[in-house]
Design a protein around this motif. Structure first.
Motif, PDB file in Angstrom:
ATOM      1  N   VAL A 129       3.287  27.159  11.993  1.00 38.57           N
ATOM      2  CA  VAL A 129       2.285  28.226  11.870  1.00 38.57           C
ATOM      3  C   VAL A 129       1.730  28.260  10.452  1.00 38.57           C
ATOM      4  CG1 VAL A 129       1.857  30.689  12.104  1.00 38.57           C
ATOM      5  CG2 VAL A 129       3.442  29.563  13.670  1.00 38.57           C
ATOM      6  N   ALA A 130       2.598  28.129   9.463  1.00 39.61           N
ATOM      7  CA  ALA A 130       2.149  28.133   8.070  1.00 39.61           C
ATOM      8  C   ALA A 130       1.152  27.009   7.806  1.00 39.61           C
ATOM      9  CB  ALA A 130       3.352  28.003   7.131  1.00 39.61           C
ATOM     10  N   LEU A 131       1.419  25.832   8.348  1.00 39.39           N
ATOM     11  CA  LEU A 131       0.487  24.717   8.170  1.00 39.39           C
ATOM     12  C   LEU A 131      -0.875  25.030   8.766  1.00 39.39           C
ATOM     13  CD1 LEU A 131       2.875  21.701   8.910  1.00 39.39           C
ATOM     14  CD2 LEU A 131       1.948  22.391   6.693  1.00 39.39           C
ATOM     15  N   THR A 132      -0.861  25.694   9.915  1.00 37.02           N
ATOM     16  CA  THR A 132      -2.124  26.095  10.549  1.00 37.02           C
ATOM     17  C   THR A 132      -2.861  27.109   9.688  1.00 37.02           C
ATOM     18  OG1 THR A 132      -1.200  25.703  12.747  1.00 37.02           O
ATOM     19  CG2 THR A 132      -3.152  27.094  12.626  1.00 37.02           C
ATOM     20  N   ILE A 133      -2.134  28.047   9.118  1.00 34.24           N
ATOM     21  CA  ILE A 133      -2.749  29.067   8.261  1.00 34.24           C
ATOM     22  C   ILE A 133      -3.378  28.429   7.029  1.00 34.24           C
ATOM     23  CG2 ILE A 133      -2.298  31.074   6.798  1.00 34.24           C
ATOM     24  CD1 ILE A 133      -0.015  31.788   8.812  1.00 34.24           C
ATOM     25  N   PHE A 134      -2.621  27.607   6.346  1.00 28.37           N
ATOM     26  CA  PHE A 134      -3.159  26.951   5.134  1.00 28.37           C
ATOM     27  C   PHE A 134      -4.408  26.132   5.466  1.00 28.37           C
ATOM     28  CE2 PHE A 134       1.290  27.260   3.265  1.00 28.37           C
ATOM     29  CZ  PHE A 134       0.927  28.140   2.256  1.00 28.37           C
ATOM     30  N   LYS A 135      -4.362  25.396   6.563  1.00 26.93           N
ATOM     31  CA  LYS A 135      -5.504  24.557   6.942  1.00 26.93           C
ATOM     32  C   LYS A 135      -6.719  25.407   7.285  1.00 26.93           C
ATOM     33  CE  LYS A 135      -6.903  20.849  10.082  1.00 26.93           C
ATOM     34  NZ  LYS A 135      -6.480  19.956  11.190  1.00 26.93           N
ATOM     35  N   GLU A 136      -6.492  26.534   7.982  1.00 27.20           N
ATOM     36  CA  GLU A 136      -7.605  27.396   8.369  1.00 27.20           C
ATOM     37  C   GLU A 136      -8.230  28.060   7.140  1.00 27.20           C
ATOM     38  OE1 GLU A 136     -10.396  29.269  10.779  1.00 27.20           O
ATOM     39  OE2 GLU A 136      -9.051  27.585  11.201  1.00 27.20           O
ATOM     40  N   VAL A 137      -7.419  28.425   6.186  1.00 28.46           N
ATOM     41  CA  VAL A 137      -7.927  29.040   4.964  1.00 28.46           C
ATOM     42  C   VAL A 137      -8.691  28.022   4.124  1.00 28.46           C
ATOM     43  CG1 VAL A 137      -7.227  30.040   2.735  1.00 28.46           C
ATOM     44  CG2 VAL A 137      -6.207  30.867   4.871  1.00 28.46           C
ATOM     45  N   ASP A 138      -8.108  26.836   3.968  1.00 25.91           N
ATOM     46  CA  ASP A 138      -8.735  25.820   3.118  1.00 25.91           C
ATOM     47  C   ASP A 138      -8.124  24.460   3.471  1.00 25.91           C
ATOM     48  OD1 ASP A 138      -9.612  24.111   1.109  1.00 25.91           O
ATOM     49  OD2 ASP A 138      -9.267  25.547  -0.513  1.00 25.91           O
ATOM     50  N   ALA A 139      -8.878  23.646   4.150  1.00 28.33           N
ATOM     51  CA  ALA A 139      -8.360  22.354   4.619  1.00 28.33           C
ATOM     52  C   ALA A 139      -8.029  21.409   3.472  1.00 28.33           C
ATOM     53  CB  ALA A 139      -9.373  21.696   5.557  1.00 28.33           C
ATOM     54  N   SER A 140      -8.503  21.712   2.257  1.00 29.75           N
ATOM     55  CA  SER A 140      -8.226  20.824   1.124  1.00 29.75           C
ATOM     56  C   SER A 140      -6.869  21.125   0.469  1.00 29.75           C
ATOM     57  CB  SER A 140      -9.332  20.943   0.074  1.00 29.75           C
ATOM     58  OG  SER A 140      -9.281  22.200  -0.576  1.00 29.75           O
ATOM     59  N   LEU A 141      -6.195  22.197   0.874  1.00 25.14           N
ATOM     60  CA  LEU A 141      -4.883  22.502   0.309  1.00 25.14           C
ATOM     61  C   LEU A 141      -3.890  21.401   0.689  1.00 25.14           C
ATOM     62  CD1 LEU A 141      -4.564  26.340   1.032  1.00 25.14           C
ATOM     63  CD2 LEU A 141      -4.947  25.247  -1.196  1.00 25.14           C
ATOM     64  N   ALA A 142      -3.088  20.980  -0.272  1.00 21.03           N
ATOM     65  CA  ALA A 142      -2.080  19.955  -0.028  1.00 21.03           C
ATOM     66  C   ALA A 142      -0.719  20.626   0.139  1.00 21.03           C
ATOM     67  CB  ALA A 142      -2.041  18.970  -1.196  1.00 21.03           C
TER      68      ALA A 142
END
Length: 282
Positions: free
Chosen positions: A54-67
């Motif tokens: 879920v956290a990975l989905t959240i980070f990607k939805e907020v900003d796909a460039s986050l590593a």
């Protein structure tokens, strides 16, 4: 497009909209938009981790460039001080995602931790631990993910994927036989292939279900241990059996030893304390 409460991405988007409104003015006001930073998710309590996906989905939805680098996977044990994951990228994006990631993972990890504890109490017995619909509205998908990560079996997701005739259904329908008959007629008329479970409150009702038949599961609700054993003996594997009612870590083992096929416990989701996690810059 209509929001689907069973789609993770839809729920994440709703949660971000709820939290973000017309903007994260705390970050927008003091953090330069071009600033890039790092943070790490730390365990502040021992337990079982849940919610990484879920956290990975959240980070990607907020900003796909986050590593994001994941160091501990869902279902693995964590101890105080463990680094669960690291994230690097736009500081404003990390701050926007922070609270939703923590809220979700803390609650899911608390559920997974308690569920794993319950599962281990009966791990040597041929019985399944089942979750229930006693979940937080609009958070059921995550909570049922967490019970599964903890080792329990998901029961029905909602009202739509099984027919469960509980005491009020039976009373409103005019009795056990009427409820079962009408349910089977409904399934035939609508062409649905759903499992049918019926709740019974005593051994007399067990006998009535055995007479009527046409069910898949018999739920033995709030039975004494002696009556559970007797019900299992009478049913004799003709139908699956599920014990329910007042199931917690103190009662679970004794109920499992009666020979039921499954044990459902609302305590897996509705009496849980979140596991303490934090997201810190470094």
């Amino acid at each position: 497009m209509e929001t689907n409460p069973n789609e993770l991405i839809d729920l994440v988007r709703l949660a971000l909209r709820e939290d973000g409104g017309d903007g994260d003015h705390s970050s927008l006001s003091c953090v330069p938009p071009e600033a890039t930073k790092r943070a790490r998710l730390l365990a502040k309590q021992d337990g079982i981790l849940a919610g990484v996906a879920v956290a990975l989905t959240i980070f990607k939805e907020v900003d796909a460039s986050l590593a994001v680098e994941v160091l501990v996977q869902d279902g693995e044990p964590i101890r105080v001080g463990d680094v669960v994951l690291t994230v690097e990228g736009r500081a404003q994006s990390i701050l926007r995602a922070e609270r939703l990631v923590l809220n979700t993972m803390q609650r899911m990890s608390g559920i997974a931790t308690y569920t794993r504890h319950m599962v281990e109490l009966i791990a040597d017995l041929p019985v399944k631990l089942l979750d229930t619909r006693k979940t937080t509205p609009n958070f059921r998908l995550f909570e049922k993910m967490a019970t599964r990560i903890g080792g329990a079996t998901n029961h029905r997701m909602g009202l739509y994927d099984m027919i469960m005739l509980k005491d009020n259904h039976i009373d409103y329908a005019g009795g056990i036989e009427a409820a079962i008959t009408r349910a089977r007629t409904y399934l035939q008329a609508t062409g649905r292939n759903l499992r049918l479970e019926v709740e019974v409150r005593n051994l007399t009702e067990v006998e009535e279900v055995l007479r009527v038949g046409n069910v898949d599961i018999i739920m033995l609700d709030n039975f004494s241990l002696d009556d559970l054993r007797e019900a299992v003996r009478r049913i004799d594997h003709r139908f699956e059996t599920e014990a329910s009612g007042n199931i917690n870590e103190k009662t679970l083992r004794a109920v499992a030893e009666t020979g039921v096929d499954g044990i459902s416990s609302g305590a897996l989701t509705h009496q849980i304390k979140s596991l303490d996690l934090s997201l810190k810059a470094y």
